[in-house]
Design a protein around this motif. Structure first.
Motif, PDB file in Angstrom:
ATOM      1  N   ALA A   1       0.855  -1.191   0.000  1.00  0.00           N
ATOM      2  CA  ALA A   1       0.000   0.000   0.000  1.00  0.00           C
ATOM      3  C   ALA A   1       0.890   1.239   0.000  1.00  0.00           C
ATOM      4  N   PHE A   2       1.024   1.858  -1.147  1.00  0.00           N
ATOM      5  CA  PHE A   2       1.877   3.036  -1.271  1.00  0.00           C
ATOM      6  C   PHE A   2       1.304   4.224  -0.495  1.00  0.00           C
ATOM      7  N   GLY A   3       2.194   5.096  -0.004  1.00  0.00           N
ATOM      8  CA  GLY A   3       1.759   6.402   0.472  1.00  0.00           C
ATOM      9  C   GLY A   3       1.376   7.283  -0.704  1.00  0.00           C
ATOM     10  N   ALA A   4       1.988   7.043  -1.838  1.00  0.00           N
ATOM     11  CA  ALA A   4       1.644   7.726  -3.086  1.00  0.00           C
ATOM     12  C   ALA A   4       0.295   7.221  -3.584  1.00  0.00           C
ATOM     13  N   THR A   5      -0.517   8.081  -4.192  1.00  0.00           N
ATOM     14  CA  THR A   5      -0.246   9.447  -4.565  1.00  0.00           C
ATOM     15  C   THR A   5      -0.961  10.460  -3.668  1.00  0.00           C
ATOM     16  N   HIS A   6      -1.025  10.099  -2.371  1.00  0.00           N
ATOM     17  CA  HIS A   6      -1.537  11.020  -1.347  1.00  0.00           C
ATOM     18  C   HIS A   6      -0.530  12.144  -1.165  1.00  0.00           C
ATOM     19  N   ALA A   7      -1.021  13.331  -0.816  1.00  0.00           N
ATOM     20  CA  ALA A   7      -0.095  14.400  -0.456  1.00  0.00           C
ATOM     21  C   ALA A   7       0.771  13.938   0.719  1.00  0.00           C
ATOM     22  N   PRO A   8       2.010  14.390   0.783  1.00  0.00           N
ATOM     23  CA  PRO A   8       2.650  15.385  -0.076  1.00  0.00           C
ATOM     24  C   PRO A   8       3.133  14.804  -1.395  1.00  0.00           C
TER      25      PRO A   8
ATOM     26  N   PRO B   1       3.333  19.530  -0.955  1.00  0.00           N
ATOM     27  CA  PRO B   1       2.318  20.110  -1.847  1.00  0.00           C
ATOM     28  C   PRO B   1       1.119  19.222  -2.159  1.00  0.00           C
ATOM     29  N   HIS B   2       0.102  19.903  -2.657  1.00  0.00           N
ATOM     30  CA  HIS B   2      -1.157  19.286  -3.077  1.00  0.00           C
ATOM     31  C   HIS B   2      -1.744  20.162  -4.176  1.00  0.00           C
ATOM     32  N   TYR B   3      -2.389  19.558  -5.165  1.00  0.00           N
ATOM     33  CA  TYR B   3      -2.925  20.354  -6.272  1.00  0.00           C
ATOM     34  C   TYR B   3      -4.310  20.922  -5.965  1.00  0.00           C
ATOM     35  N   PRO B   4      -4.815  21.841  -6.800  1.00  0.00           N
ATOM     36  CA  PRO B   4      -6.133  22.445  -6.574  1.00  0.00           C
ATOM     37  C   PRO B   4      -7.273  21.456  -6.811  1.00  0.00           C
ATOM     38  N   ALA B   5      -8.433  21.776  -6.249  1.00  0.00           N
ATOM     39  CA  ALA B   5      -9.610  20.917  -6.369  1.00  0.00           C
ATOM     40  C   ALA B   5     -10.029  20.712  -7.824  1.00  0.00           C
ATOM     41  N   GLY B   6      -9.794  21.698  -8.670  1.00  0.00           N
ATOM     42  CA  GLY B   6     -10.161  21.541 -10.081  1.00  0.00           C
ATOM     43  C   GLY B   6      -9.451  20.372 -10.739  1.00  0.00           C
ATOM     44  N   TRP B   7      -8.195  20.156 -10.391  1.00  0.00           N
ATOM     45  CA  TRP B   7      -7.473  19.006 -10.939  1.00  0.00           C
ATOM     46  C   TRP B   7      -7.988  17.702 -10.343  1.00  0.00           C
TER      47      TRP B   7
END
Length: 797
Positions: A249-256, A408-414
């Protein structure tokens, strides 16, 4: 799918597999008094072994990846390893999760609905309610326990997120840690997220440091796969044919979103077209792949999220940079999956390994809110982010976005675009944007079909019954003497080589923070309640004020056309079915709070201590294990032996993206506070410690302003009974310091609270820390003279 004719002996003893673990029997025998006279062979106590030709099992789970992110399901993130597995196996186009991390994992491991096993939401915000206790009952045994009891070697690597945080100390209990839930071996992290460069790691039940630093090339995803390759190889070499179960179970692709330097610019300029157009591009690719039908359309745009052309130019620039980083993060994760698959292929194990690759434990995350962020913890503490700050960081720190200095984390639109063609995102269990994830099944020895798509409707609670079905093992009636609850999931083995088979998972409820829905025979009745970006400071509506929607997904694949007004009787019927399922599965009472539930006591969750005295060997303590030094007055007292030339951390909590530290630098007692890496406050004593080493006491007094959460206060640093400095903290973190970083005595593990250390190696204290006392102060505090305070601390030990 092949039949599973066990050996005749095993068929005759099949009933033994219904009660695990099997203790074995020893046949009667006649023994000679002298071994030299023993003629008949002596019996050996029997044990359960897997069925003949039992496959290995590899379950790979990615984090926070929406249905429309991976190229294997039409998305923009290039994932050739996932594509290769799908092209040689099967894509499942209607596979579902619970809309949140811990619940999906609990459902996957138990084959049961998440509220029914007490994991209605993430364990950090568990309450006293039966469906939200965070405490899996022993009557809900895990897939790992069943396989272990049937002779499999078992190991879990990566994100666990099922152990209550208040049970993550040396005191335990350990029955909800991975190695007590059926896994022989565990290496990973217990929390909901982790720094990819400086994670809080556990091996078995022991906290350990990462094997090397980011400067030396460390990355968590790579480390996890190294460990998985090593463990599976050792089992194969030494197990004499013993099959294994590996849960990765990867930590990716959860932030950061963090990747090695050479990955950070791989998608430069590829998302300038924006999230609206990306949905169109992805939908076209999905139609070509056949993971949606040709007539599928885009669901309505998620309310509350701006369109690309509605946001300022600077937000478009920073937003695309964050999306570029996410895509690189996804591709880097896929590269690690590819390494593991190739290792299995080289060892000749891939053909008889059941691989389930689940591309996300929920929909894409909108927790970066509208502009994205350099630090995900801002959102959880109710702190706004700005494109100006993000742009300034990128300009001032070339190449640093996605490195250890950013979270980091991307915007909700993405996030909405990564959930194409569906509406909504992670946390919103009412709609498929929150719950539908791509899944790939690969087993050359057992699945004849190659490169096909299965459209049968299934859920993450189907993983356990499917694995047992493919191996040929029964669901046990008892585990450790405890009667087992029935499973909610059903096997999808029936459709592996039968694309037209009628689906067998025909009813399923969903609920997360009041966002709820019910699926039955192609129809979905859903009620969105709360957006992921809803401010914690604002009240939410009552549940009976929510508006229900109705969709016929046999003709409307993406929930694009609401039929509630046309079929009110059917809607009422499905609402009643949801109510019935909610009561059966302990969903009620629904609770739509998130941030307000961090640290709230209730039920099995103990009250946090008002004071504690820690020793020099205490560390890796979650916030639940120590006094809450947020939103109130407190005092920290460190007793130690050292002098002017002994520098280092006396005690620290959290990390650089939120936390505080009491330390000595250049011989000067100091205190630092990281306000979510937006600003740092430092307080330094006026004079250094004496040259000659001796016993000292340093105290930090914080007098909270009051008037609500997240306010400031007056800070006083006291050194050996004398005021060394006074200052002020203008604002503080209201909800949490960190999801991953801990409190440590004598060292600052993980990301450093302050750059003032000048190092990222933990800045361990060079003298000797005797003890550290933390105490919250309510009402009027009684100030003791320094000598009495020292005595009180020693007695309190």
């Amino acid at each position: 799918m092949p039949d599973h004719p066990d050996a005749p002996l095993d068929q005759a003893r099949r009933h033994l597999r219904h009660h695990l673990p099997y203790g074995g029997t020893l046949a009667s025998y006649d023994a000679a008094a002298d071994v030299r006279d023993q003629v008949d062979p002596l019996p050996v106590r029997d044990r359960l072994t897997p069925p003949d030709q039992a496959p290995n099992v590899l379950v790979i789970l990615l984090d926070d990846m929406g249905f429309g992110a991976s190229s294997a399901f039409g998305g923009p993130c290039r994932m050739p390893a996932a594509e290769a597995l799908a092209d040689d196996g099967l894509r499942f186009s209607r596979f579902h999760t619970t809309a949140m991390c811990s619940p999906t994992r609990a459902s996957l491991m138990t084959g049961r609905n998440h509220h029914r096993v007490g994991v209605g939401t993430v364990v950090e915000i568990s309450t006293g309610a039966p469906g939200h206790s965070g405490m899996r009952p022993r009557s809900a045994g895990t897939l790992a326990q069943v396989l272990q009891g049937n002779g499999y070697a078992t190991a879990a690597f990566g994100k666990w997120h099922q152990t209550p945080p208040w049970e993550q100390t040396a005191a335990g209990p350990f029955d909800r840690w991975p190695t007590h839930e059926g896994f022989d071996h565990f290496y990973g992290f217990l929390g909901g997220e982790a720094s990819q460069f400086e994670p809080t790691l556990v091996r078995g039940t022991t906290f350990v440091d990462p094997p090397r630093s980011a400067a030396d090339g460390y990355h968590l995803s790579e480390d996890l796969v190294d460990e998985a390759i090593s463990w599976t190889g050792q089992v194969t070499r030494h197990g004499q044919g013993k099959p294994w179960f590996c849960y990765l179970a990867f930590g990716a692709t959860h932030a950061p979103f963090q990747v090695p330097p050479e990955w950070r610019d791989r998608y430069r300029g590829e998302f300038a077209h924006g999230w609206d157009q990306q949905r169109e591009i992805t939908l076209a690719r999905q139609r070509e792949l056949g993971v949606v039908p040709p007539e599928a359309e885009l669901a309505p745009w998620t309310p509350g999220v701006p369109h690309w052309e509605e946001i300022p130019a600077l937000e478009r620039e920073t937003g695309q940079r964050l999306m570029e980083l996410y895509a690189a993060f996804a591709e880097h994760t896929d590269a690690q999956i590819g390494r593991l698959v190739e290792a299995l292929r080289e060892r000749g194990e891939l053909d008889n390994t059941v691989v389930m690759l689940i591309l996300g434990d929920n929909g894409a995350s909108a927790e970066g809110t509208m502009v994205g962020t350099l630090n995900e913890h801002l959102h959880f503490n109710g702190i706004p982010e700005s494109a100006e700050r993000i742009a300034g960081f990128i300009e001032d720190n070339p190449g640093a976005l996605g490195g250890p200095e950013s979270y980091p984390h991307y915007p909700a639109g993405w996030a909405v675009a990564m959930d194409t063609p569906y509406q909504w995102t992670k946390q919103v269990a009412s709609h498929y944007g929150g719950t539908r994830n791509g899944m790939v099944a690969h087993w050359p020895a057992g699945i004849a079909a190659k490169g096909e798509v299965r459209h049968q409707w299934h859920h993450v609670n189907d993983v356990m019954p499917t694995v047992l079905d493919l191996i040929g093992l029964p669901v046990p009636e008892t585990i450790d003497g405890v009667d087992q609850d029935s499973l909610d999931g059903v096997s999808f083995g029936y459709c592996l080589d039968a694309p037209g088979a009628p689906e067998q998972h025909t009813t399923q409820y969903f609920e997360m923070f009041g966002n709820r829905g019910i699926y039955r025979d192609g129809w979905t009745a859903v009620a969105p309640h709360k957006a992921p970006w809803h401010p914690a400071s604002q009240e939410t509506p009552r549940f009976d004020e929510d508006v229900w929607e109705l969709y016929d997904t046999t003709t409307d694949w993406s929930q694009a056309r609401d039929l509630a007004a046309e079929h009110p009787e059917l809607l009422a019927e499905l609402q009643a079915l949801f109510d019935s399922e909610a009561r059966r599965n302990r969903v009620y009472p629904m609770d739509d709070q998130l941030i307000r539930r961090f640290g709230a006591a209730g039920g099995a969750r103990p009250e946090r201590p008002a004071s504690i005295v820690l020793g020099p060997d205490d560390g890796r303590l979650r916030e639940d294990a120590v006094p809450d030094v947020k939103n109130g007055s407190y005092r920290i007292t460190a007793t130690f032996h050292g002098g002017r030339y002994d520098d280092g951390v006396l005690v620290a909590q959290g990390g650089g993206f939120g936390g505080w530290s009491l330390y000595v630098k250049d011989g000067v007692p100091s205190w630092a506070y990281s306000y979510a890496a937006v600003e740092w406050t430092h307080l330094r004593a006026a004079a250094p410690l004496p040259d000659e080493a001796g016993d000292h006491v340093v105290e930090l007094h914080f007098a909270y302003d009051g008037g609500g959460p997240g306010r400031g206060g007056e800070v006083t640093l006291v050194v050996d009974g004398e005021v060394g400095a006074r200052g002020r903290l203008e604002r503080s973190l209201a909800a949490m310091f960190s999801m991953d970083q801990t409190l440590d005595v004598g060292i600052d593990r993980g990301t450093p609270v302050t750059p003032d250390y000048g190092t990222r190696d933990g800045f361990a204290y060079q003298g000797t820390v005797h003890r550290v006392a933390l105490e919250t102060v309510t009402g009027e505090s009684v100030e003791l003279p320094w000598e009495d305070r020292l005595a009180a601390v020693i007695v309190g030990q």
